[in-house]
Design an enzyme around this catalytic site. Structure first.
Site, PDB file in Angstrom:
ATOM      1  N   LYS A  57       0.820  -1.194   0.000  1.00  0.00           N
ATOM      2  CA  LYS A  57       0.000   0.000   0.000  1.00  0.00           C
ATOM      3  C   LYS A  57       0.864   1.258   0.000  1.00  0.00           C
ATOM      4  CE  LYS A  57      -3.064  -2.453   3.159  1.00  0.00           C
ATOM      5  NZ  LYS A  57      -3.292  -2.645   4.601  1.00  0.00           N
ATOM      6  N   GLY A  58       2.139   1.064   0.243  1.00  0.00           N
ATOM      7  CA  GLY A  58       3.018   2.216   0.512  1.00  0.00           C
ATOM      8  C   GLY A  58       3.139   3.231  -0.602  1.00  0.00           C
ATOM      9  N   GLU A 113       7.105   2.313  -6.552  1.00  0.00           N
ATOM     10  CA  GLU A 113       7.340   1.817  -5.193  1.00  0.00           C
ATOM     11  C   GLU A 113       7.532   2.988  -4.228  1.00  0.00           C
ATOM     12  OE1 GLU A 113       7.195  -0.111  -2.931  1.00  0.00           O
ATOM     13  OE2 GLU A 113       8.103  -2.066  -3.222  1.00  0.00           O
ATOM     14  N   ASP A 114       7.302   2.721  -2.956  1.00  0.00           N
ATOM     15  CA  ASP A 114       7.580   3.750  -1.959  1.00  0.00           C
ATOM     16  C   ASP A 114       9.076   3.821  -1.651  1.00  0.00           C
ATOM     17  OD1 ASP A 114       7.614   1.249  -0.722  1.00  0.00           O
ATOM     18  OD2 ASP A 114       6.297   1.809   0.929  1.00  0.00           O
ATOM     19  N   ASP A 117      14.743  -0.776  -0.296  1.00  0.00           N
ATOM     20  CA  ASP A 117      15.541  -0.943   0.923  1.00  0.00           C
ATOM     21  C   ASP A 117      16.607  -2.006   0.608  1.00  0.00           C
ATOM     22  OD1 ASP A 117      16.194  -0.756   3.650  1.00  0.00           O
ATOM     23  OD2 ASP A 117      14.667  -2.188   4.256  1.00  0.00           O
ATOM     24  N   LYS A 145      17.408   3.506   0.006  1.00  0.00           N
ATOM     25  CA  LYS A 145      18.352   3.430   1.132  1.00  0.00           C
ATOM     26  C   LYS A 145      19.554   2.607   0.681  1.00  0.00           C
ATOM     27  CE  LYS A 145      15.219   2.721   4.892  1.00  0.00           C
ATOM     28  NZ  LYS A 145      14.795   1.764   5.901  1.00  0.00           N
ATOM     29  N   PHE A 166      14.496   4.090   9.584  1.00  0.00           N
ATOM     30  CA  PHE A 166      13.154   3.590   9.280  1.00  0.00           C
ATOM     31  C   PHE A 166      12.217   4.780   9.155  1.00  0.00           C
ATOM     32  CE2 PHE A 166       9.036   1.671   9.878  1.00  0.00           C
ATOM     33  CZ  PHE A 166       9.142   0.563   9.058  1.00  0.00           C
ATOM     34  N   VAL A 167      11.683   4.980   7.942  1.00  0.00           N
ATOM     35  CA  VAL A 167      10.906   6.189   7.676  1.00  0.00           C
ATOM     36  C   VAL A 167       9.413   5.899   7.604  1.00  0.00           C
ATOM     37  CG1 VAL A 167      12.747   7.500   6.566  1.00  0.00           C
ATOM     38  CG2 VAL A 167      11.355   5.946   5.188  1.00  0.00           C
ATOM     39  N   ARG A 179       0.476   6.518   7.542  1.00  0.00           N
ATOM     40  CA  ARG A 179       0.596   6.679   6.090  1.00  0.00           C
ATOM     41  C   ARG A 179       0.101   8.051   5.661  1.00  0.00           C
ATOM     42  NH1 ARG A 179       1.633   1.568   3.904  1.00  0.00           N
ATOM     43  NH2 ARG A 179       0.696  -0.197   4.947  1.00  0.00           N
TER      44      ARG A 179
HETATM   45  P1  5GP Z   1      13.019  -4.353   0.362  1.00  0.00           P
HETATM   46  O1  5GP Z   1      12.484  -5.614  -0.233  1.00  0.00           O
HETATM   47  O2  5GP Z   1      13.631  -3.420  -0.630  1.00  0.00           O
HETATM   48  O3  5GP Z   1      13.934  -4.620   1.527  1.00  0.00           O
HETATM   49  O4  5GP Z   1      11.815  -3.640   1.076  1.00  0.00           O
HETATM   50  C1  5GP Z   1      10.839  -2.986   0.441  1.00  0.00           C
HETATM   51  C2  5GP Z   1       9.637  -2.775   1.337  1.00  0.00           C
HETATM   52  O5  5GP Z   1       9.964  -2.777   2.736  1.00  0.00           O
HETATM   53  C3  5GP Z   1       9.055  -1.427   1.046  1.00  0.00           C
HETATM   54  O6  5GP Z   1       8.139  -1.488  -0.030  1.00  0.00           O
HETATM   55  C4  5GP Z   1       8.412  -1.069   2.363  1.00  0.00           C
HETATM   56  O7  5GP Z   1       7.118  -1.625   2.418  1.00  0.00           O
HETATM   57  C5  5GP Z   1       9.280  -1.746   3.407  1.00  0.00           C
HETATM   58  N1  5GP Z   1      10.261  -0.796   3.956  1.00  0.00           N
HETATM   59  C6  5GP Z   1      11.588  -0.798   3.765  1.00  0.00           C
HETATM   60  N2  5GP Z   1      12.174   0.231   4.427  1.00  0.00           N
HETATM   61  C7  5GP Z   1      11.182   0.895   5.045  1.00  0.00           C
HETATM   62  C8  5GP Z   1      11.139   2.067   5.877  1.00  0.00           C
HETATM   63  O8  5GP Z   1      12.130   2.721   6.194  1.00  0.00           O
HETATM   64  N3  5GP Z   1       9.915   2.441   6.315  1.00  0.00           N
HETATM   65  C9  5GP Z   1       8.774   1.771   6.007  1.00  0.00           C
HETATM   66  N4  5GP Z   1       7.638   2.245   6.493  1.00  0.00           N
HETATM   67  N5  5GP Z   1       8.767   0.681   5.217  1.00  0.00           N
HETATM   68  C10 5GP Z   1       9.963   0.248   4.747  1.00  0.00           C
END
Ligand code: 5GP
Length: 190
Positions: A57-58, A113-114, A117, A145, A166-167, A179
């Protein structure tokens, strides 16, 4: 007074967060990305549809603002993803919980994507979309990040590079909350 009505005080309060990126900076950057996408996809001559694909949902708030700065006809679709792990740690195992409503074969897909990470989620998504024979797949992420990267994924359109915090806000949650903050903040005790 002109301009947009003020958001309620609750949304504007940074407590218990520290503000990382303010509302105006987000709005400026989103408009720039929209203009870039308009230029890039407006230059295409193949007549293929452009699908803006939001990752639930981000990305929803980012996507809603972004598409209003894309000066081209676009189709919207959404995909639901669950990534096993706790709220702040990605395990790298990704599952589709809600699939697209229409095929993307022969279409230009922009994944929105939001945040990237570790990179596992978007890596999985890009590979999965490619199996569906789209004309092209590009990635647009509001945040990145780089310190946390475990997979290198090319981000074609990026809003902001951020430190390893962590944002929350502007679509991003902590335990499904916050959100609806208009700014991006970070959890100060994380
Ligand atoms: P990845 O697979 O790249 O590690 O993670 C992606 C997902 O993890 C993002 O779409 C998000 O939902 C969640 N995520 C990663 N870092 C953060 C953060 O700093 N804050 C929040 N709220 N969600 C995060």
């Amino acid at each position: 007074m002109s301009g947009r009505p003020a958001t309620p005080a609750w949304n504007r309060s940074t407590d218990p967060f520290a503000e990382l990126i303010g509302e105006e900076a987000i709005a400026r950057r989103v408009a720039e990305i929209g203009a870039q996408i308009t230029a890039d996809y407006g230059a295409l001559t193949d007549g293929a549809q452009v699908v803006v694909l939001g990752v639930l949902k981000g990305s929803v708030i980012f996507l809603a603002d972004l598409v209003r700065h894309i000066g081209l006809p676009v189709y919207l679709d959404f995909i639901g993803i669950s990534s096993y792990g706790d709220a702040t740690q990605s395990s790298g195992v990704v599952q589709i919980t809600q699939d697209l409503t229409r095929p993307i074969a022969g279409k230009h897909v922009i994944i929105v994507e939001d945040i990237v990470d570790t990179g596992h989620t978007v890596h999985y998504l890009i590979e999965n979309m490619r199996t569906r024979s789209p004309a092209s797949v590009k990635l647009c992420s509001l945040l990145h990040k780089p310190e946390r990267a475990e997979r290198q994924v090319p981000i074609d359109y990026l809003g902001f590079t951020i430190p390893n915090k962590f944002v929350v806000g502007y679509g991003l949650d902590v335990a499904q909350q916050y959100r609806n903050l208009p700014f991006i903040g970070y959890v100060t005790n994380a």
